[in-house]
Design a protein around this motif. Structure first.
Motif, mmCIF file in Angstrom:
data_model
loop_
_atom_site.group_PDB
_atom_site.id
_atom_site.type_symbol
_atom_site.label_atom_id
_atom_site.label_comp_id
_atom_site.label_asym_id
_atom_site.label_seq_id
_atom_site.Cartn_x
_atom_site.Cartn_y
_atom_site.Cartn_z
ATOM 1 N N GLY A 60 0.802 -1.217 0.000
ATOM 2 C CA GLY A 60 0.000 0.000 0.000
ATOM 3 C C GLY A 60 0.831 1.260 0.000
ATOM 4 N N SER A 61 0.134 2.389 0.132
ATOM 5 C CA SER A 61 0.787 3.699 0.067
ATOM 6 C C SER A 61 0.309 4.587 1.209
ATOM 7 C CB SER A 61 0.454 4.394 -1.260
ATOM 8 O OG SER A 61 0.920 3.658 -2.360
ATOM 9 N N ARG A 85 1.000 8.978 2.500
ATOM 10 C CA ARG A 85 1.720 10.235 2.325
ATOM 11 C C ARG A 85 1.838 10.933 3.669
ATOM 12 N NH1 ARG A 85 0.495 15.828 -0.998
ATOM 13 N NH2 ARG A 85 -0.970 16.121 0.728
ATOM 14 N N ARG A 88 10.769 3.891 -4.422
ATOM 15 C CA ARG A 88 9.473 3.667 -3.769
ATOM 16 C C ARG A 88 8.956 4.922 -3.067
ATOM 17 N NH1 ARG A 88 9.078 0.237 0.417
ATOM 18 N NH2 ARG A 88 11.229 0.550 1.107
ATOM 19 N N PHE A 89 9.852 5.722 -2.517
ATOM 20 C CA PHE A 89 9.474 6.926 -1.770
ATOM 21 C C PHE A 89 9.832 8.164 -2.587
ATOM 22 C CE2 PHE A 89 9.907 5.147 2.864
ATOM 23 C CZ PHE A 89 9.084 4.089 2.529
ATOM 24 N N THR A 90 9.026 9.214 -2.412
ATOM 25 C CA THR A 90 9.290 10.492 -3.061
ATOM 26 C C THR A 90 9.137 11.625 -2.059
ATOM 27 O OG1 THR A 90 8.424 9.650 -5.174
ATOM 28 C CG2 THR A 90 8.643 12.039 -4.941
ATOM 29 N N LYS A 97 5.902 10.796 0.067
ATOM 30 C CA LYS A 97 4.968 9.825 -0.505
ATOM 31 C C LYS A 97 5.644 8.476 -0.516
ATOM 32 C CE LYS A 97 1.331 8.207 -2.417
ATOM 33 N NZ LYS A 97 1.036 8.321 -3.839
ATOM 34 N N MET A 98 4.990 7.501 0.095
ATOM 35 C CA MET A 98 5.557 6.168 0.251
ATOM 36 C C MET A 98 4.680 5.165 -0.488
ATOM 37 S SD MET A 98 6.619 6.373 4.284
ATOM 38 C CE MET A 98 4.916 6.435 4.832
ATOM 39 N N ASN A 99 5.256 4.528 -1.481
ATOM 40 C CA ASN A 99 4.558 3.508 -2.260
ATOM 41 C C ASN A 99 5.196 2.141 -2.028
ATOM 42 O OD1 ASN A 99 2.860 5.454 -3.488
ATOM 43 N ND2 ASN A 99 4.376 5.844 -5.084
ATOM 44 N N SER A 100 4.467 1.102 -2.417
ATOM 45 C CA SER A 100 4.986 -0.270 -2.314
ATOM 46 C C SER A 100 5.566 -0.537 -0.930
ATOM 47 C CB SER A 100 6.044 -0.507 -3.402
ATOM 48 O OG SER A 100 5.516 -0.275 -4.682
ATOM 49 N N LEU A 101 4.819 -0.191 0.081
ATOM 50 C CA LEU A 101 5.316 -0.314 1.452
ATOM 51 C C LEU A 101 5.545 -1.765 1.840
ATOM 52 C CD1 LEU A 101 3.228 2.526 3.036
ATOM 53 C CD2 LEU A 101 5.712 2.330 3.192
#
Length: 125
Positions: free
Chosen positions: A16-17, A19, A67-69, A82-86
């Motif tokens: 999941g993601s 922010r 994965r993070f921005t 922003k954290m994706n593919s946690l």
């Protein structure tokens, strides 16, 4: 003095993601490089990402690259992560940080001038 207040943490499933946001007050936000660190239970606080004063340069730890921005809005005195593919190993308290040095220098905790109180991110498997 710079006050930093994080928000946006919570419980999320693996993959999941989320922010995270960090609102700054006090001194001129655009005078500081900003960054995020995290600390898992029983571990040292570790560097996650940093962004330059203008937002034109960003830096990441290898563990989160791709994965993070990190981003910032100087008009709102806010920095985001922003954290994706946690992953479960991303579980930690996430801290916002401000530094009067360069963003590149923020990979060393000693470069940080101000810390927020943190927000908990829990990633379930």
């Amino acid at each position: 003095q710079v006050q930093l207040v994080e928000s946006g943490g919570g419980l999320v499933q693996a993959g999941g993601s989320l922010r995270l946001s960090c609102a700054a007050s006090g001194r001129t936000f655009s005078n500081y490089a900003m960054g995020w660190f995290r600390q898992a239970p029983g571990k040292d606080r570790e560097y996650v990402a940093a962004i330059s004063r203008s937002g034109g340069s960003t830096y990441y730890a290898d563990s989160v690259k791709g994965r993070f921005t990190i981003s910032r809005d100087n008009a709102k005195s806010t920095v985001y992560l922003k954290m994706n593919s946690l992953k479960p190993e991303d579980t930690a308290v996430y801290y916002c940080a401000a530094a009067s040095y360069t963003a590149q220098a923020m990979s060393n905790k000693r470069a940080v001038d101000y810390w927020g109180k943190g927000t908990l991110v829990t990633v379930s498997s």
